[in-house]
Design an enzyme around this catalytic site. Structure first.
Site, short mmCIF file in Angstrom:
data_model
loop_
_atom_site.label_atom_id
_atom_site.label_comp_id
_atom_site.label_asym_id
_atom_site.label_seq_id
_atom_site.Cartn_x
_atom_site.Cartn_y
_atom_site.Cartn_z
N TYR A 121 -3.11 -8.78 16.52
CA TYR A 121 -2.72 -7.90 15.43
C TYR A 121 -4.30 -6.78 15.60
O TYR A 121 -3.90 -5.66 15.20
CB TYR A 121 -3.10 -8.70 13.96
CG TYR A 121 -3.13 -7.56 12.78
CD1 TYR A 121 -2.30 -6.85 12.15
CD2 TYR A 121 -4.45 -7.05 12.30
CE1 TYR A 121 -2.21 -6.19 11.25
CE2 TYR A 121 -4.51 -6.43 11.02
CZ TYR A 121 -3.26 -5.99 10.58
OH TYR A 121 -3.48 -5.00 9.63
N LYS A 145 -3.68 -2.86 16.12
CA LYS A 145 -4.34 -1.71 15.32
C LYS A 145 -5.55 -0.87 16.09
O LYS A 145 -5.49 0.26 15.82
CB LYS A 145 -5.00 -2.53 14.25
CG LYS A 145 -4.13 -3.06 13.11
CD LYS A 145 -3.21 -1.74 12.37
CE LYS A 145 -2.24 -2.32 11.53
NZ LYS A 145 -1.39 -1.08 10.98
N ILE A 196 0.77 -1.15 0.06
CA ILE A 196 0.19 -0.14 0.04
C ILE A 196 0.81 1.22 0.19
O ILE A 196 0.54 2.21 -0.96
CB ILE A 196 -1.06 0.01 1.32
CG1 ILE A 196 -1.92 -1.27 1.09
CG2 ILE A 196 -1.65 1.41 1.33
CD1 ILE A 196 -2.54 -1.38 2.13
N ASP A 246 11.76 2.42 5.40
CA ASP A 246 11.24 1.20 5.29
C ASP A 246 12.55 0.12 5.56
O ASP A 246 13.49 0.49 5.32
CB ASP A 246 10.98 0.75 3.66
CG ASP A 246 9.84 -0.30 3.49
OD1 ASP A 246 8.71 -0.17 3.22
OD2 ASP A 246 10.23 -1.44 4.06
C1 UD2 Z 1 -7.99 -9.51 6.56
C2 UD2 Z 1 -6.62 -8.72 6.40
C3 UD2 Z 1 -6.11 -8.90 7.87
C4 UD2 Z 1 -7.00 -8.20 8.80
C5 UD2 Z 1 -8.42 -8.87 8.71
C6 UD2 Z 1 -9.57 -8.22 9.30
C7 UD2 Z 1 -5.69 -8.88 4.13
C8 UD2 Z 1 -4.68 -9.81 3.18
N1 UD2 Z 1 -5.79 -9.54 5.59
O1 UD2 Z 1 -7.78 -10.71 6.91
O2 UD2 Z 1 -4.85 -7.88 7.76
O3 UD2 Z 1 -7.20 -6.68 8.54
O4 UD2 Z 1 -9.01 -8.78 7.46
O5 UD2 Z 1 -10.44 -8.76 9.80
O6 UD2 Z 1 -6.35 -8.26 3.67
N2 UD2 Z 1 -9.30 -17.70 1.80
C9 UD2 Z 1 -9.32 -18.56 1.12
N3 UD2 Z 1 -8.17 -19.49 0.38
C10 UD2 Z 1 -7.02 -18.83 0.56
C11 UD2 Z 1 -6.75 -17.74 1.24
C12 UD2 Z 1 -7.81 -17.32 2.25
O7 UD2 Z 1 -10.55 -19.22 0.94
O8 UD2 Z 1 -6.34 -19.67 -0.22
C13 UD2 Z 1 -10.24 -17.18 2.56
C14 UD2 Z 1 -10.07 -16.97 4.26
O9 UD2 Z 1 -10.46 -18.22 4.59
C15 UD2 Z 1 -10.86 -15.70 4.38
C16 UD2 Z 1 -10.90 -15.02 2.81
O10 UD2 Z 1 -10.53 -15.83 2.08
O11 UD2 Z 1 -12.41 -16.16 4.67
C17 UD2 Z 1 -10.11 -13.87 3.18
O12 UD2 Z 1 -8.64 -14.14 3.69
P1 UD2 Z 1 -7.46 -13.20 3.63
O13 UD2 Z 1 -6.43 -13.93 4.55
O14 UD2 Z 1 -7.51 -12.50 2.31
O15 UD2 Z 1 -7.96 -12.06 4.47
P2 UD2 Z 1 -8.63 -11.72 6.09
O16 UD2 Z 1 -10.31 -11.56 6.01
O17 UD2 Z 1 -8.68 -13.20 6.97
#
Ligand code: UD2
Length: 331
Positions: free
Chosen positions: A148, A152, A23, A41
């Site tokens: 985390y 935040k 970002i 950084d």
């Molecule tokens: C996001 C943010 C995290 C935090 C969080 C707050 C990102 C990368 N991470 O986590 O920093 O702010 O939100 O709630 O934006 N999934 C699959 N298959 C895969 C990988 C992921 O199905 O191979 C699913 C995962 O189980 C989840 C969704 O995709 O339901 C999003 O996963 P993520 O890791 O991109 O982001 P998230 O929402 O866990």
């Protein structure tokens, strides 16, 4: 609320912590060369290739007061983007990640007091934990489900408090699921993972039933929220940065397979431990007070990723405020 802050910034001296990261580097691109831009950084996940030539790079750890002091000398605005973004790493190492995500943030706020600089803090939808309501407004209960999220939330609240106690202009931006070019690596998020799988014609791995939903926001929209936060009068507050739309992971997998013309099968794996079921931003406050409106639909954002075309935030090349910005559309 009166007129909104513009989506441009010029003739300032600014510091972007984490400015070589995903970002941060997009933000730096939008700020340079109209501003004197510095990047602090440690290149733990970022890359020098992402930083434009005319930007001053200070290689150092954001937890190091000397490096920070040097980088922040004489700045007008600090965009604090440096963080350990891995939720799972924060679960494994709460104290170490606290150092980068919270202690360093406090150092940034203290340094800003010295310099009389504005601070825009990268906060997260993680502050809401399992959201108490959907779409979730900034006033909803905050019960993070990971260190985390706690880290935040703490820096988000410190930012508000520094405005209240010391009259320091601060804004916290609660990012939802950000995606776009340069997002990569093991903790980079589901969109970049699915793209890699689809391009390799490997199985696209949906966790659980795939009916969980997320609010995916393109990085150019996140940059635009930061630019508004840099000059808004509506300081001392947190704002959601998302699109207001929720997309299921199953639908996401299907769209990515389509836009990449992939023959990958979509397979279901065990649900991820601690996964939140649904997440989506209520943008009322961000729209009303900040004038923030997302422009990139998920479909057009995914297509541009597939095509390798970039979507610039609304800033013309020399940073001159553009009277037509309100009506510019992409996609
Ligand atoms: C996001 C943010 C995290 C935090 C969080 C707050 C990102 C990368 N991470 O986590 O920093 O702010 O939100 O709630 O934006 N999934 C699959 N298959 C895969 C990988 C992921 O199905 O191979 C699913 C995962 O189980 C989840 C969704 O995709 O339901 C999003 O996963 P993520 O890791 O991109 O982001 P998230 O929402 O866990």
């Amino acid at each position: 609320m009166g007129s909104h802050a513009p989506e441009t910034l010029r003739d300032r001296t600014v510091l972007v912590t984490g400015g070589a990261g995903f970002i941060g580097s997009h933000l730096v691109e939008a700020l340079a060369p109209a501003n004197e831009v510095r990047v602090l950084d440690d290149f733990s996940t970022g890359s020098r290739d992402y930083v434009p030539e005319d930007v001053t790079v200070i290689e150092g750890d954001v937890r190091d007061p000397i490096a920070l002091q040097k980088a922040a000398r004489g700045v007008d605005v600090i965009f604090h983007q440096a963080a350990v973004v891995s939720v799972s790493r924060s679960v494994g190492e709460p104290r170490r990640t606290n150092g980068t995500n919270l202690d360093a943030g406090l150092l940034v706020l203290e340094q800003a007091r010295q310099e009389d600089a504005r601070v825009v803090v990268a906060s997260s939808a993680a502050v809401y934990g399992h959201p108490a309501e959907l779409p979730v407004p900034e006033t909803a209960a905050t019960e993070p489900t990971s260190p985390y999220g706690v880290q935040k939330l703490a820096i988000d609240q410190y930012a508000r408090l520094y405005e209240e106690l010391y009259d320091l202009p601060t804004v916290a931006l609660r990012y939802f699921n950000v995606y776009g070019p340069r997002q990569r690596g093991p903790y980079s998020g589901v969109i970049s993972t699915f793209f890699e799988q689809a391009r390799a014609d490997e199985p696209i791995t949906v966790a659980g039933d795939g009916e969980q939903t997320r609010d995916f926001v393109h990085v150019s929209d996140v940059v635009r929220a930061n630019l508004r936060a840099a000059t808004t009068d509506a300081v001392g507050a947190a704002y959601n940065v998302g699109t207001g739309d929720r997309t299921s992971i199953q639908d996401l997998a299907e769209t990515i397979r389509e836009v990449t013309d992939s023959s990958s099968p979509i397979v279901h794996r065990d649900p991820r431990a601690g996964d939140i079921r649904h997440s989506g931003a209520d943008l009322s406050r961000a729209t009303r007070r900040l004038g923030f409106e997302p422009r990139v639909s998920l479909e057009s954002g995914l297509r541009s990723l597939a095509d390798g075309t970039s979507i610039a935030p609304v800033v013309d090349p020399d940073g001159t405020p553009d009277s037509n910005t309100e009506h510019t559309t992409y996609g």
